[in-house]
Design an enzyme around this catalytic site. Structure first.
Site, PDB file in Angstrom:
ATOM      1  N   ASP A 180      -7.856  -4.864  -0.148  1.00 45.38           N
ATOM      2  CA  ASP A 180      -8.468  -5.404  -1.377  1.00 45.38           C
ATOM      3  C   ASP A 180      -8.278  -6.909  -1.473  1.00 45.38           C
ATOM      4  O   ASP A 180      -9.030  -7.602  -2.141  1.00 45.38           O
ATOM      5  CB  ASP A 180      -7.825  -4.767  -2.621  1.00 45.38           C
ATOM      6  N   HIS A 234       0.847  -1.191   0.000  1.00 43.48           N
ATOM      7  CA  HIS A 234       0.000   0.000   0.000  1.00 43.48           C
ATOM      8  C   HIS A 234       0.879   1.235   0.000  1.00 43.48           C
ATOM      9  O   HIS A 234       1.942   1.238   0.627  1.00 43.48           O
ATOM     10  CB  HIS A 234      -0.906  -0.003   1.247  1.00 43.48           C
TER      11      HIS A 234
HETATM   12  C1  MLT Z   1      -8.286   3.475  -0.242  1.00 41.30           C
HETATM   13  O1  MLT Z   1      -8.913   2.959   0.678  1.00 41.30           O
HETATM   14  O2  MLT Z   1      -8.672   4.511  -0.800  1.00 41.30           O
HETATM   15  C2  MLT Z   1      -7.086   2.767  -0.759  1.00 41.30           C
HETATM   16  O3  MLT Z   1      -6.475   1.991   0.224  1.00 41.30           O
HETATM   17  C3  MLT Z   1      -6.124   3.630  -1.517  1.00 41.30           C
HETATM   18  C4  MLT Z   1      -5.422   4.715  -0.779  1.00 41.30           C
HETATM   19  O4  MLT Z   1      -5.681   5.041   0.360  1.00 41.30           O
HETATM   20  O5  MLT Z   1      -4.515   5.310  -1.390  1.00 41.30           O
END
Ligand code: MLT
Length: 428
Positions: free
Chosen positions: A364, A307
């Site tokens: 995800d 992430h």
């Molecule tokens: C989100 O929940 O929007 C995703 O993990 C992506 C992010 O935070 O960049």
């Protein structure tokens, strides 16, 4: 903490204020940088750029902390409901029972969509991706509520748009699936809570009685809560940027839906499931795919790992993994894809290659497995993410408006040709 930062350019020193957030995040305030020095900053992908001050969500990527309005995500996921969390994000405080009842009641009252919205479905190809339909129809609400484009809406008018959007997105989202399947569309039921009503619109048929499964309702509440906001991610930044031009709430959120659809953002949950299915079709040998993922010359990429902001673990993934185990056990589901997912997860958590690169399973990776267990088809995964993210988008859009933020307008460093004279076509 330093009180100011000094930037030295061409031998001249310029002081810039340092600001600190309530959780001690520090930033150099360079609002006057260009005026004072003629320089701009260059930060592709905004990896070091704070685009706004926000009081909605706190995230500590090093420690794996996520809080909405100060409340830990773990507590909200365990004890709250999606509608209560939506209220918290949008209005900044936990509601009293009367406030929550009123908010839920208002949303329930507005779940019907104009019959002409229903007709728009007929114009889409039946195989259209549900995200294409969702973003178009959410934008089309601007046409049904043209007053929503006014830049100077009162608090009450904004609240009405908020309620309408929260209510109608679930009907439209469920209908994208029904349309895709060629099934009759189900009208919302006002006797059901938000999540039960959504499941009813998705899965019931006029020919049979639909039984609400409370285990599925509770799993859905949890999933939506975990996705409800994530500070300045790509789709939220899109919503704020579009909204900063005084675009309507519906138009801004529709833009956010399109950003979310990208496989590098919310579309990743669909990609994870498709990856697991591809591994299964190939015989299920996860070690082969782990080797492929490590091979620089192989185009295979492990989806759902790592992430941008979480450096050690994604706190949402921890909660969702536990929820996935519980839901599958409660529903008695023995999913071969889960075995493949578990093997990949083990490899990633124990293999030095993944540990060094901080490639651990993210939210995800597991969400698709629960969605699949509760009967949501793969193409709908990103729609589910949008349903969950809506309160966050609304809260961020509202905050941006209330703080009267200026229109977003980044600068650039031009790298093209310098001035040259036009040459007529017969002389080139
Ligand atoms: C989100 O929940 O929007 C995703 O993990 C992506 C992010 O935070 O960049």
């Amino acid at each position: 903490m330093a009180e100011s930062a000094e930037i030295i350019l061409d031998g001249k020193s310029y002081p810039f204020p340092v600001i600190e957030g309530t959780e001690h995040e520090k930033a150099i305030d360079i609002a006057k940088l260009r005026d004072l020095t003629g320089y701009v900053t260059l930060d592709s992908g905004y990896k070091n750029t704070g685009a706004t001050k926000s009081a909605i969500t706190f995230l500590d990527g090093e420690e794996g902390i996520l809080r909405y309005r100060g409340y830990p995500i773990e507590q909200l996921a365990e004890q709250s409901s999606f509608i209560e969390v939506a209220y918290l994000l949008i209005y900044g405080k936990l509601p009293t029972q009367a406030e929550l009842d009123d908010f839920s009641h208002q949303i329930t009252k507005h779940t019907l969509v104009h019959e002409d919205v229903r007709k728009i479905f007929d114009g889409f190809p039946s195989a259209a991706h549900p995200m294409a339909i969702l973003s178009s129809l959410i934008c089309s609400l601007t046409a049904f509520y043209p007053e929503s484009v006014a830049p100077d809406l009162s608090k009450e008018e904004i609240d009405l748009n908020v309620i309408r959007l929260m209510a109608k997105i679930s009907t439209i989202a469920a209908w994208t699936y029904k349309n895709n399947m060629g099934h009759p569309l189900n009208y919302p039921r006002n006797d059901l809570d938000y999540c039960s009503n959504f499941l009813y619109m998705m899965f019931s048929f006029p020919t049979e009685k639909y039984e609400i499964d409370t285990r599925i309702v509770s799993a859905l509440n949890k999933l939506l809560i975990l996705h409800a906001d994530h500070e300045q991610n790509c789709s939220t930044s899109t919503v704020r940027l579009v909204g900063s031009a005084n675009a309507s709430l519906y138009g801004s959120v529709s833009a956010g839906i399109n950003a979310l659809w990208g496989p590098l953002h919310g579309g990743a949950n669909q990609e994870v499931l498709e990856m697991l299915q591809a591994i299964q079709r190939d015989g299920g040998d996860t070690s082969k795919f782990i080797a492929k993922a490590k091979d620089k010359n192989d185009s295979f990429r492990l989806m759902g790992f790592g992430h941008r902001v979480y450096k050690n673990f994604d706190p949402r993934a921890k909660i969702i993994k536990k929820a996935a185990d519980e839901v599958l056990a409660a529903l008695g589901i023995d999913d071969p894809l889960l075995k493949i997912a578990q093997e990949l997860e083990q490899a990633a958590l124990t293999d030095q290659y993944f540990i060094e690169r901080k490639l651990y399973p993210n939210v995800d990776f597991y969400s698709g497995i629960i969605y699949r267990a509760i009967g949501i088809p793969t193409e709908m995964f990103t729609v589910m993410f949008a349903l969950g993210r809506l309160p966050g988008w609304i809260a961020q859009w509202k905050e941006m408006r209330e703080n009267k933020e200026p229109i977003g307008r980044p600068r650039q460093i031009y790298t093209g040709e310098t001035e040259r004279n036009y040459v007529a076509i017969d002389q080139r």
